[in-house]
Design an enzyme around this catalytic site. Structure first.
Site, PDB file in Angstrom:
ATOM      1  CG  ASN A  63       8.404  -4.524   6.750  1.00 20.90           C
ATOM      2  OD1 ASN A  63       9.083  -4.510   5.727  1.00 20.90           O
ATOM      3  ND2 ASN A  63       7.429  -5.403   6.945  1.00 20.90           N
TER       4      ASN A  63
ATOM      5  CB  CYS B 250       5.552  -9.639  -2.102  1.00 21.36           C
ATOM      6  SG  CYS B 250       7.164 -10.028  -1.425  1.00 21.36           S
TER       7      CYS B 250
ATOM      8  CG  ASP C  67       4.470  -9.597   6.764  1.00 17.82           C
ATOM      9  OD1 ASP C  67       4.709  -9.659   5.561  1.00 17.82           O
ATOM     10  OD2 ASP C  67       3.943  -8.615   7.309  1.00 17.82           O
TER      11      ASP C  67
ATOM     12  CB  VAL D 269      -3.542  -7.800   6.177  1.00 19.60           C
ATOM     13  CG1 VAL D 269      -2.720  -6.570   5.803  1.00 19.60           C
ATOM     14  CG2 VAL D 269      -3.787  -7.837   7.686  1.00 19.60           C
TER      15      VAL D 269
HETATM   16  N1  EPU Z   1      -3.933  -0.408   0.882  1.00 12.38           N
HETATM   17  C1  EPU Z   1      -4.760   0.241   0.003  1.00 12.38           C
HETATM   18  N2  EPU Z   1      -4.346   1.457  -0.486  1.00 12.38           N
HETATM   19  C2  EPU Z   1      -3.164   2.026  -0.129  1.00 12.38           C
HETATM   20  C3  EPU Z   1      -2.320   1.350   0.786  1.00 12.38           C
HETATM   21  C4  EPU Z   1      -2.736   0.126   1.280  1.00 12.38           C
HETATM   22  O1  EPU Z   1      -5.836  -0.246  -0.341  1.00 12.38           O
HETATM   23  O2  EPU Z   1      -2.846   3.133  -0.618  1.00 12.38           O
HETATM   24  C5  EPU Z   1      -4.335  -1.732   1.402  1.00 12.38           C
HETATM   25  C6  EPU Z   1      -3.371  -2.828   0.906  1.00 12.38           C
HETATM   26  O3  EPU Z   1      -3.694  -3.258  -0.390  1.00 12.38           O
HETATM   27  C7  EPU Z   1      -3.547  -3.903   1.955  1.00 12.38           C
HETATM   28  C8  EPU Z   1      -3.802  -3.079   3.225  1.00 12.38           C
HETATM   29  O4  EPU Z   1      -4.211  -1.771   2.819  1.00 12.38           O
HETATM   30  O5  EPU Z   1      -4.684  -4.669   1.661  1.00 12.38           O
HETATM   31  C9  EPU Z   1      -2.629  -2.980   4.154  1.00 12.38           C
HETATM   32  O6  EPU Z   1      -1.505  -2.465   3.459  1.00 12.38           O
HETATM   33  P1  EPU Z   1      -0.380  -1.613   4.177  1.00 12.38           P
HETATM   34  O7  EPU Z   1      -0.330  -0.261   3.558  1.00 12.38           O
HETATM   35  O8  EPU Z   1      -0.573  -1.702   5.653  1.00 12.38           O
HETATM   36  O9  EPU Z   1       0.919  -2.428   3.794  1.00 12.38           O
HETATM   37  P2  EPU Z   1       2.297  -1.874   3.285  1.00 12.38           P
HETATM   38  O10 EPU Z   1       2.689  -0.654   4.019  1.00 12.38           O
HETATM   39  O11 EPU Z   1       2.330  -1.854   1.791  1.00 12.38           O
HETATM   40  C10 EPU Z   1       3.739  -3.133   5.062  1.00 12.38           C
HETATM   41  C11 EPU Z   1       4.848  -4.130   5.004  1.00 12.38           C
HETATM   42  C12 EPU Z   1       4.298  -5.492   4.633  1.00 12.38           C
HETATM   43  C13 EPU Z   1       3.281  -5.903   5.683  1.00 12.38           C
HETATM   44  C14 EPU Z   1       2.174  -4.837   5.761  1.00 12.38           C
HETATM   45  C15 EPU Z   1       1.172  -5.127   6.843  1.00 12.38           C
HETATM   46  C16 EPU Z   1       6.705  -2.779   4.328  1.00 12.38           C
HETATM   47  C17 EPU Z   1       7.703  -2.444   3.289  1.00 12.38           C
HETATM   48  N3  EPU Z   1       5.817  -3.707   4.004  1.00 12.38           N
HETATM   49  O12 EPU Z   1       3.218  -3.073   3.738  1.00 12.38           O
HETATM   50  O13 EPU Z   1       5.379  -6.400   4.662  1.00 12.38           O
HETATM   51  O14 EPU Z   1       2.719  -7.140   5.330  1.00 12.38           O
HETATM   52  O15 EPU Z   1       2.765  -3.547   6.018  1.00 12.38           O
HETATM   53  O16 EPU Z   1       1.774  -5.139   8.095  1.00 12.38           O
HETATM   54  O17 EPU Z   1       6.745  -2.244   5.426  1.00 12.38           O
HETATM   55  C18 EPU Z   1       6.730  -8.140   3.922  1.00 12.38           C
HETATM   56  O18 EPU Z   1       7.552  -7.746   4.776  1.00 12.38           O
HETATM   57  O19 EPU Z   1       6.867  -9.206   3.266  1.00 12.38           O
HETATM   58  C19 EPU Z   1       5.539  -7.340   3.685  1.00 12.38           C
HETATM   59  C20 EPU Z   1       4.708  -7.550   2.667  1.00 12.38           C
END
Ligand code: EPU
Length: 438
Positions: free
Chosen positions: A23, A120, A310, A332
């Site tokens: 990440n 995922c 995670d 989350v």
């Molecule tokens: N969310 C929204 N709108 C958006 C963006 C996010 O509603 O435009 C919501 C999501 O649906 C979720 C929450 O905000 O409920 C948090 O999402 P976030 O944007 O923080 O997650 P992400 O950036 O998509 C990254 C990691 C995830 C990890 C999360 C939380 C990467 C590629 N993925 O996801 O990792 O769980 O942050 O720390 O960096 C994994 O490694 O298996 C994984 C899923």
């Protein structure tokens, strides 16, 4: 679809080495697009998420080499060019990282085309925050049947932005868009995960001016140009926590080379409360089952510095071996307990609830989301035939099969290589008893 046949009941014992965090490295690779000179990113793991991002960068004219021994990656963005939509679209559904190409491509080329996103299935995973952020910078967004086209007729300008939730991805979107935008940017409600701080360190090395202030406020002063960077990626703390939980669930003893205490403090507290033991060494952390009874815990997942979402899936497997009722409240993602179905099939006693249990009410309460789990233990897990549903859930299925009595068949295991480098080789080196069919 690859599969593993696992003969369970044998503790995992040995040493594994971590590389850079999935990440972080994928985002650092995108940051290289902003530099006017080549970058070197060290400790990049060989995982499929890295491959997808590398291919997309190559389509945009970035030349990339990845050393198979050290993991060092060289990225040269001197000839960035527009990619053909049809080539980009071939990567639709393979990752969520392409959304982070928007800012850098708008800066470099004035327009961007982003394929349909993957990742995922652990909730709706909307990208509304990302698009709101990009619009604040002046981007024009057009949804197409197969992807999204963006343009910035007047260039990107700094903006005052407030996120409704400290989203990791949306914070990265702001960082990657703001550094060479005209003027100042103020982001409130930012995520401050260690991977984000590491990305900020990279951008600072490139010439950016970014301050992380109190109360989740990040301020960025736009600069005219950025250079390339040389950086050793932060270790993968999610992978470290996964192997730690695997040691506990199988009654084993795993030295996780490259893991550090500071970024894992919250995890280490919970690991100790459950009854796991650990030793901090200069070159890694040893996680082991001390032979005494495991205890139930109440956990609430949260943004940093809370307990990461995670980390919960492999730990839930260990909690099936703990005495009493454990509660995990997932705050989350709204739909991250699908993996427990297979654990139930293996004899685990896990109930899923729509209510916010054991912690504070969260944004998913009263909204029909199955986001709390009650795990009752200890139970003897029995073998089953199961299918990997997603990255972290899949890892937990393999751990359950390793802990279970009998022979289990786990299919769709190639999904695990999205985030765990040399997964099969690591299982082998830890003494797991299994056969793998690619
Ligand atoms: N969310 C929204 N709108 C958006 C963006 C996010 O509603 O435009 C919501 C999501 O649906 C979720 C929450 O905000 O409920 C948090 O999402 P976030 O944007 O923080 O997650 P992400 O950036 O998509 C990254 C990691 C995830 C990890 C999360 C939380 C990467 C590629 N993925 O996801 O990792 O769980 O942050 O720390 O960096 C994994 O490694 O298996 C994984 C899923």
């Amino acid at each position: 679809m690859s599969q593993i046949t696992i003969r369970g009941g044998k503790p995992l014992v040995g040493r594994i080495e971590l590389k850079g965090a999935k990440n972080l490295v994928t985002k650092a690779m995108v940051a290289a697009l902003l530099g006017e000179t080549p970058s070197v990113l060290k400790d990049v793991p060989f995982i499929s998420d890295v491959e997808v991002v590398a291919r997309l960068l190559q389509l945009h004219g970035v030349s990339i080499s990845h050393d198979p021994v050290t993991g060092d990656m060289q990225l040269d963005p001197s000839n960035v060019e527009q990619a053909r939509m049809v080539d980009i679209d071939a990567h639709a559904g393979s990752s969520r990282i392409p959304i982070l190409f928007c800012g850098p491509l708008l800066h470099r080329l004035g327009e961007a085309f982003i394929p349909g996103l993957g990742g995922c299935e652990i909730g709706d995973r909307p990208v509304d925050f990302h698009f709101d952020v990009l619009r604040s910078f002046g981007a024009v967004i057009e949804k197409l049947p197969t992807g999204t086209r963006l343009s910035a007729p007047d260039g990107l300008r700094g903006a005052k932005i407030s996120l409704p939730y400290p989203s990791v991805g949306a914070t990265e979107q702001v960082l990657l868009s703001a550094c060479i935008a005209e003027g100042k940017t103020e982001l409130s409600g930012a995520a401050i995960e260690p991977e984000i701080i590491d990305l900020i360190s990279i951008l600072q090395k490139m010439g950016a001016i970014i301050s992380v202030d109190t109360d989740r406020v990040i301020r960025i002063e736009g600069v005219k140009r950025l250079e390339g960077f040389t950086h050793s990626a932060l270790f993968d703390r999610n992978e470290a926590a996964s192997w730690a939980a695997a040691a506990l669930a199988t009654g084993g003893d795993i030295f996780v080379g490259g893991a550090r205490q500071v970024e894992m403090m919250t995890f280490l507290n919970v690991f100790r409360k459950v009854g796991g033991a650990f030793e901090i060494h200069p070159d890694g952390i040893r996680f082991y089952h001390p032979g005494t009874e495991l205890q139930s815990v109440v956990i609430e997942t949260d943004v940093h510095p809370g307990f990461m979402t995670d980390w919960q899936q492999p730990l839930v497997v260990a909690l099936t071996q703990a005495q009493g009722l454990s509660i995990v409240h997932e705050t989350v993602y709204e739909n991250r307990f699908g993996f427990t179905e297979a654990l139930r099939q293996m004899g685990a006693q896990i109930q899923i609830y729509k209510e916010c249990l054991g912690g504070h009410p969260c944004r998913f309460g009263q909204r029909n989301y199955n986001h709390s789990a009650v795990i009752s233990g200890p139970v003897e897990l029995k073998a089953a035939d199961i299918r990997v549903p997603d990255l972290r859930g899949g890892f937990s299925h393999v751990v359950a099969a390793l802990a279970a009595k009998g022979t289990s068949k786990v299919t769709n295991v190639q999904l695990i290589s999205r985030g765990y480098e040399h997964f099969i080789e690591k299982l082998e080196s830890l003494g797991a008893d299994f056969e793998f069919e690619a």
